[in-house]
Design a protein around this motif. Structure first.
Motif, PDB file in Angstrom:
ATOM      1  N   THR A   1       1.316  -3.056  -8.703  1.00  0.00           N
ATOM      2  CA  THR A   1       0.757  -4.116  -9.549  1.00  0.00           C
ATOM      3  C   THR A   1       1.579  -4.423 -10.798  1.00  0.00           C
TER       4      THR A   1
ATOM      5  N   THR B   1      -9.965   6.045  -1.582  1.00  0.00           N
ATOM      6  CA  THR B   1      -9.058   5.600  -2.631  1.00  0.00           C
ATOM      7  C   THR B   1      -7.779   5.052  -2.017  1.00  0.00           C
ATOM      8  N   TRP B   2      -7.444   3.822  -2.415  1.00  0.00           N
ATOM      9  CA  TRP B   2      -6.220   3.156  -1.984  1.00  0.00           C
ATOM     10  C   TRP B   2      -5.396   2.839  -3.231  1.00  0.00           C
ATOM     11  N   SER B   3      -4.173   2.394  -3.032  1.00  0.00           N
ATOM     12  CA  SER B   3      -3.359   1.992  -4.172  1.00  0.00           C
ATOM     13  C   SER B   3      -2.426   0.860  -3.774  1.00  0.00           C
TER      14      SER B   3
ATOM     15  N   CYS C   1       0.874  -1.183   0.000  1.00  0.00           N
ATOM     16  CA  CYS C   1       0.000   0.000   0.000  1.00  0.00           C
ATOM     17  C   CYS C   1       0.903   1.221   0.000  1.00  0.00           C
ATOM     18  N   ASP C   2       0.340   2.362  -0.279  1.00  0.00           N
ATOM     19  CA  ASP C   2       1.112   3.593  -0.432  1.00  0.00           C
ATOM     20  C   ASP C   2       1.944   3.862   0.829  1.00  0.00           C
TER      21      ASP C   2
ATOM     22  N   ARG D   1       7.999   3.695  -3.394  1.00  0.00           N
ATOM     23  CA  ARG D   1       6.996   3.493  -4.449  1.00  0.00           C
ATOM     24  C   ARG D   1       7.635   2.924  -5.718  1.00  0.00           C
TER      25      ARG D   1
ATOM     26  N   TRP E   1       1.525   1.650  -9.940  1.00  0.00           N
ATOM     27  CA  TRP E   1       0.551   1.482  -8.865  1.00  0.00           C
ATOM     28  C   TRP E   1      -0.861   1.593  -9.410  1.00  0.00           C
ATOM     29  N   THR E   2      -1.759   0.780  -8.893  1.00  0.00           N
ATOM     30  CA  THR E   2      -3.161   0.774  -9.313  1.00  0.00           C
ATOM     31  C   THR E   2      -4.033   1.282  -8.178  1.00  0.00           C
ATOM     32  N   LYS E   3      -4.914   2.210  -8.501  1.00  0.00           N
ATOM     33  CA  LYS E   3      -5.834   2.739  -7.496  1.00  0.00           C
ATOM     34  C   LYS E   3      -7.107   1.890  -7.439  1.00  0.00           C
ATOM     35  N   TYR E   4      -7.679   1.793  -6.250  1.00  0.00           N
ATOM     36  CA  TYR E   4      -8.942   1.075  -6.079  1.00  0.00           C
ATOM     37  C   TYR E   4      -9.707   1.693  -4.912  1.00  0.00           C
TER      38      TYR E   4
END
Length: 268
Positions: free
Chosen positions: A197, A192-194, A72-73, A91, A207-210
């Motif tokens: 990936t 919003t998390w990331s 995670c971030d 990151r 990084w992918t946000k979800y």
């Protein structure tokens, strides 16, 4: 007496007898949480416990949480926090999630042992995957969504819809991942998390946000669990085993109770 003398041994058959006494059945669907140190010495350790589970739930489905808690971030990390000038370095260099190689973090030896077995599959969520063995394992793993990964169409949703059971091996409700399903299905606002990936052309991590709900809104899972057990004593079974216990809980009534519990707290 030697300081480290083994005085208590819990065997595979001890676990199987306790599982049977707690009403675990061959066709059950169950999510399992473990704290094996509570049972003192177990010949074979996690492998023995997993084998006891497989032999007991021989025609059903077994799940264990398999989260990658550092994916995670790093700007959000607290234990420990990251110095601000190093956040981007982390990151850029965080290994992207791989369901085969990314280790389970923060959950002990048993979930990591379980997810590495050749007959176990792991879902593709980069932060909150679940490891699955048995009936319908590939379908269950495949359907976990990126957004609200513990909500509708998640492995926890499958458990709920198939009258699944929650198994505590020496643990308590603080470890109960299933309660996050209740939190994820009461229309809470999302955040919003990331997660890491993939890699770009320069080899830097992408990084992918979800979207997900806050899974740490309240530190009251044990309080919730005790209230549930008091109101619905017929919905769980607890069996003592070598100074600890095995508890088997019916998931559907627990989730229905938890939804009401969380809604009342959210509205206060």
């Amino acid at each position: 007496m030697a300081k480290d003398l083994i005085t208590t041994v819990t065997t595979k058959n001890d676990f199987k007898q306790a599982f049977n006494s707690a009403h675990l059945n061959a066709s059950d669907t169950a999510i399992v949480h473990t704290s094996l140190s509570k049972f003192y010495y177990i010949p074979g350790g996690p492998e023995t416990v997993i084998l006891a589970l497989k032999e007991t739930i021989s025609k059903g489905t077994i799940m264990m949480p398999s989260e990658v808690s550092t994916n995670c971030d790093p700007a959000s990390w607290e234990y420990p926090p990251v110095r601000s000038d190093l956040i981007q370095t982390i990151r850029d260099n965080m290994p992207p999630y791989d369901p085969i190689t990314s280790a389970t973090e923060g959950l002990g030896r048993t979930p990591e042992c379980f997810r590495t077995l050749p007959d176990v599959v792991r879902s593709n969520h980069p932060y909150l995957p679940i490891a699955i063995w048995g009936k319908n394992k590939i379908q269950i793993a495949k359907e976990q969504p990126l957004n609200l990964p513990y909500g509708i169409n998640s492995p926890l949703d499958y458990l709920y819809k198939n009258n699944g059971k929650i198994v505590f091996l020496g643990t308590d409700y603080e470890t109960c991942t299933a309660l996050h399903y209740a939190e994820s299905t009461i229309n809470r606002p999302t955040e919003t998390w990331s997660a890491a990936t993939g890699l770009d052309d320069q080899g830097k991590t992408t990084w992918t946000k979800y979207q997900n709900v806050d899974l740490d809104s309240y530190d009251d899972f044990n309080e919730l669990g005790l209230a549930f057990e008091k109101q619905y004593p017929e919905c769980f079974n607890q069996v003592s085993l070598n100074n600890s216990f095995i508890k088997v809980i019916e998931m559907r009534p627990l989730i229905d109770f938890a939804r009401d519990w969380f809604k009342k707290k959210d509205n206060n």
